[in-house]
Motif scaffolding. Structure first.
Motif, PDB file in Angstrom:
ATOM      1  N   LYS A   1      -0.987  16.638  11.079  1.00 40.05           N
ATOM      2  CA  LYS A   1      -0.430  15.358  10.858  1.00 40.05           C
ATOM      3  C   LYS A   1      -1.384  14.202  10.856  1.00 40.05           C
ATOM      4  CE  LYS A   1       3.731  16.391  13.421  1.00 40.05           C
ATOM      5  NZ  LYS A   1       4.846  16.012  14.576  1.00 40.05           N
ATOM      6  N   GLU A   2      -1.573  13.477  10.195  1.00 42.08           N
ATOM      7  CA  GLU A   2      -2.435  12.427  10.126  1.00 42.08           C
ATOM      8  C   GLU A   2      -2.325  11.416  11.329  1.00 42.08           C
ATOM      9  OE1 GLU A   2      -2.044  10.180   6.370  1.00 42.08           O
ATOM     10  OE2 GLU A   2      -2.166  12.017   5.357  1.00 42.08           O
ATOM     11  N   ASP A   3      -3.425  11.049  11.874  1.00 39.04           N
ATOM     12  CA  ASP A   3      -3.566  10.121  12.868  1.00 39.04           C
ATOM     13  C   ASP A   3      -4.972   9.281  12.907  1.00 39.04           C
ATOM     14  OD1 ASP A   3      -5.383  11.462  14.014  1.00 39.04           O
ATOM     15  OD2 ASP A   3      -3.777  12.668  15.726  1.00 39.04           O
ATOM     16  N   GLU A   4      -5.417   8.612  13.944  1.00 35.63           N
ATOM     17  CA  GLU A   4      -6.638   7.938  13.665  1.00 35.63           C
ATOM     18  C   GLU A   4      -7.846   9.080  13.752  1.00 35.63           C
ATOM     19  OE1 GLU A   4      -7.281   5.224  16.828  1.00 35.63           O
ATOM     20  OE2 GLU A   4      -6.439   6.431  18.351  1.00 35.63           O
ATOM     21  N   PHE A   5      -7.474  10.030  14.096  1.00 32.65           N
ATOM     22  CA  PHE A   5      -8.434  11.160  14.018  1.00 32.65           C
ATOM     23  C   PHE A   5      -8.504  12.251  13.089  1.00 32.65           C
ATOM     24  CE2 PHE A   5      -8.370   9.557  18.623  1.00 32.65           C
ATOM     25  CZ  PHE A   5      -9.696   9.051  18.682  1.00 32.65           C
ATOM     26  N   VAL A   6      -7.340  12.095  12.195  1.00 35.20           N
ATOM     27  CA  VAL A   6      -7.405  13.067  11.164  1.00 35.20           C
ATOM     28  C   VAL A   6      -7.013  12.139   9.784  1.00 35.20           C
ATOM     29  CG1 VAL A   6      -5.938  15.045  10.371  1.00 35.20           C
ATOM     30  CG2 VAL A   6      -6.412  14.856  12.808  1.00 35.20           C
ATOM     31  N   SER A   7      -7.907  12.661   8.751  1.00 38.50           N
ATOM     32  CA  SER A   7      -7.571  11.868   7.377  1.00 38.50           C
ATOM     33  C   SER A   7      -6.541  12.470   6.561  1.00 38.50           C
ATOM     34  CB  SER A   7      -9.001  11.857   6.896  1.00 38.50           C
ATOM     35  OG  SER A   7      -9.148  13.247   6.018  1.00 38.50           O
ATOM     36  N   GLU A   8      -6.211  11.958   5.609  1.00 30.80           N
ATOM     37  CA  GLU A   8      -5.322  12.488   4.606  1.00 30.80           C
ATOM     38  C   GLU A   8      -6.139  13.553   3.915  1.00 30.80           C
ATOM     39  OE1 GLU A   8      -7.601   9.191   2.482  1.00 30.80           O
ATOM     40  OE2 GLU A   8      -6.633   9.433   4.421  1.00 30.80           O
ATOM     41  N   VAL A   9      -5.511  14.290   2.960  1.00 30.89           N
ATOM     42  CA  VAL A   9      -6.105  15.158   2.161  1.00 30.89           C
ATOM     43  C   VAL A   9      -7.065  14.567   1.203  1.00 30.89           C
ATOM     44  CG1 VAL A   9      -5.840  17.264   0.735  1.00 30.89           C
ATOM     45  CG2 VAL A   9      -4.374  16.931   2.782  1.00 30.89           C
ATOM     46  N   LYS A  10      -8.306  15.132   1.346  1.00 32.10           N
ATOM     47  CA  LYS A  10      -9.111  14.460   0.242  1.00 32.10           C
ATOM     48  C   LYS A  10      -9.692  15.638  -0.794  1.00 32.10           C
ATOM     49  CE  LYS A  10     -11.148  11.269   3.479  1.00 32.10           C
ATOM     50  NZ  LYS A  10     -10.950   9.804   2.813  1.00 32.10           N
ATOM     51  N   GLU A  11     -10.424  15.061  -1.908  1.00 31.69           N
ATOM     52  CA  GLU A  11     -10.885  16.115  -2.751  1.00 31.69           C
ATOM     53  C   GLU A  11     -12.172  15.878  -2.992  1.00 31.69           C
ATOM     54  OE1 GLU A  11      -9.534  17.017  -7.272  1.00 31.69           O
ATOM     55  OE2 GLU A  11      -7.905  17.437  -5.847  1.00 31.69           O
TER      56      GLU A  11
END
Length: 527
Positions: free
Chosen positions: A301-311
């Motif tokens: 899950k996204e939170d302040e320590f996990v980004s959205e999926v990038k490419e």
């Protein structure tokens, strides 16, 4: 009749053996003599990290009378030149803070000392930098003399070989009630702050705004003193989350790591949670965002320590995950993921005391690296995504570099220093076709810089380290003194090294004028 040096009157056989070992290893790893291993194709300089010896008399001692290096027995070290902290900046400078009360600015390529920032009356274990509004750079130091000092960093160029000795533009005496052990500059809500901590078990936050646009700053204003720790604080670091909030991290000599935020209204530090798992002193903290393949994090899950999926440009999908890495005197190093959603469901607090903070503690690392001796510094390359490397490098009391090609692989040991390793840094070396000391390169390279209580800096090309031979000299064990059949450690049982003449172009040599200035400085410090 054989005479006995006063330096060895009250030493155990182990202490004498350790002193002899360090003296031999000082010669062995000096880079001034040929390696003992005739099968190695490496030059002495390359094998031992193209050493930069900060003591200008070290080379003479190695060549003329190496036995004198052991005169202080197990206490033999780099003296006033012992490196307590070290950083490498983007302008290819190595910065060292030392037991002699100075911060030294060294050219990473040539090894030439360009500036010595003096004024402290005791060892300087911590420093950091502030960039002014005009693009200038300020050096902020903390000392055992309890003072904060601010210097204006001088501009240097390769054509100017003269060493300069800047003095502070601002000194804050009695800034803390005891030794200052760490200094850290951070931004919160776009404003600069200085955090200092040390032996009085407190953290003081200072307003650094007056330093940004003043040519002659007159004072620093203390904003808040926080006292959540019960033991002296060894290190400070920070991380700005993906939501723009800055978290400050502190670690003490009891193994406690605390995560704080600065309240934007009260400007007071507030403890959010603890990071647990160490049973004694934590010496180093490194924080950042590591790249994780999206296939390994599909359910995160996204939170302040996990980004959205990038490419990336190659079409690979990934996330950035906030991590903290620490190392300790309990002979271990560990990495934690900071997102609460990534904590093991079965993780339980390992502390016998009630955890501090408003959030549950982080009690289970996702990577744990056991060692055989104290770990004093850690360099996790996954926190530098541009390197695209997963290696973890550690160093400490066993004097070796430990290279973990991946966090789950066994370490490669590199014989690096002859005394405790205190600091590690990353140097992304640009193409350097005309380097005076290091081998020429036509492409960017990843180099590891290490510093030690032996008063030396070492520079290693990471790509070459897997081909290095294993360490030759083994540190004697205290247990040997209780086992008569193992009492074999003395100055004659250590493999000898071949002597050679000092190079005439030794980059670490100082002029007579510079030596006189340094002697005058140190005499005034002793007084």
């Amino acid at each position: 009749m054989q005479t006995t040096s006063n330096a060895t009157l009250f030493q155990t056989s182990y202490s004498e053996a350790l002193g002899a070992y360090r003296a031999r290893k000082a010669v062995h790893t000096s880079g001034l003599v040929s390696p003992n291993d005739a099968s190695s194709t490496l030059t002495a300089n390359q094998r031992y990290g193209y050493p930069i010896h900060l003591n200008p008399n070290f080379g003479t001692a190695v060549v003329e009378n190496p036995d004198d290096l052991a005169v202080e027995g197990s206490g033999a070290d780099g003296g006033r030149y012992r490196v307590l902290d070290m950083k490498v900046d983007e302008e290819r400078w190595i910065w060292t803070s030392e037991a002699g009360g100075v911060v030294r600015q060294v050219d990473v390529e040539s090894g030439v000392v360009r500036a010595v920032y003096r004024g402290a009356k005791a060892p300087v274990p911590g420093f950091d930098f502030i960039t002014t509004e005009g693009g200038g750079k300020l050096l902020v130091t903390g000392s055992w003399d309890r003072a904060i000092r601010v210097y204006r960093v001088v501009d240097r160029n390769d054509d100017d070989d003269k060493v300069v000795y800047p003095t502070p533009v601002l000194t804050v005496p009695n800034a803390m009630d005891d030794f200052i052990k760490c200094v850290h500059v951070f931004l919160s809500d776009g404003k600069p702050y200085i955090a200092t901590a040390g032996s009085d078990k407190s953290i003081i936050v200072w307003d650094a705004s007056p330093l940004l646009n003043s040519s002659t700053p007159t004072t620093l204003r203390s904003l808040h003193q926080s006292k959540p720790h019960l033991r002296p604080i060894n290190t400070l670091s920070s991380l700005t989350t993906l939501r723009g909030t800055t978290h400050l991290y502190s670690a003490d000599s009891m193994g406690r790591i605390l995560e704080h935020t600065l309240n934007p209204k009260s400007l007071r530090l507030e403890v959010l949670r603890e990071i647990q798992g160490f049973s004694t002193a934590v010496y180093d903290l490194k924080l950042g965002f590591a790249r994780v393949d999206e296939s390994d994090s599909a359910n995160w899950k996204e939170d302040e320590f996990v980004s959205e999926v990038k490419e990336d440009d190659e079409g690979e999908r990934f996330r950035l995950v906030g991590e903290i890495w620490a190392c300790s005197g309990d002979k271990s190093a560990a990495g934690y993921r900071l997102s609460p959603s990534l904590q093991p469901s079965s993780g339980k607090s390992s502390s016998k005391t009630i955890p501090l903070g408003t959030q549950p503690p982080l009690s289970t690392p996702y990577i744990h690296l056991p060692h055989t001796d104290f770990v004093k510094s850690i360099l996790p390359l996954p926190l530098f995504p541009t390197t695209n490397l997963s290696s973890i490098i550690t160093g400490g009391s066993d004097e070796h570099l430990h290279i973990y090609p991946t966090p789950s692989s066994p370490p490669i040991l590199i014989e690096a220093h002859w005394h405790e390793l205190t600091s590690l840094a990353l140097y992304i070396r640009p193409p350097s076709p005309n380097s005076p000391i290091l081998p020429p390169s036509s492409t960017p390279e990843v180099w590891i810089i290490s510093a030690s209580l032996d008063a030396s800096i070492r520079r290693f090309n990471l790509a070459t380290l897997p081909s290095f031979p294993p360490p030759q000299l083994v540190k004697p064990s205290p247990d040997d003194s209780e086992k008569p059949h193992q009492q074999q450690w003395n100055q004659y049982s250590i493999p000898p090294t071949a002597h050679s003449k000092l190079p005439t172009d030794d980059a670490t040599q100082m002029t007579a004028e510079e030596e006189a200035e340094l002697a005058e400085l140190m005499d005034s410090d002793d007084n």
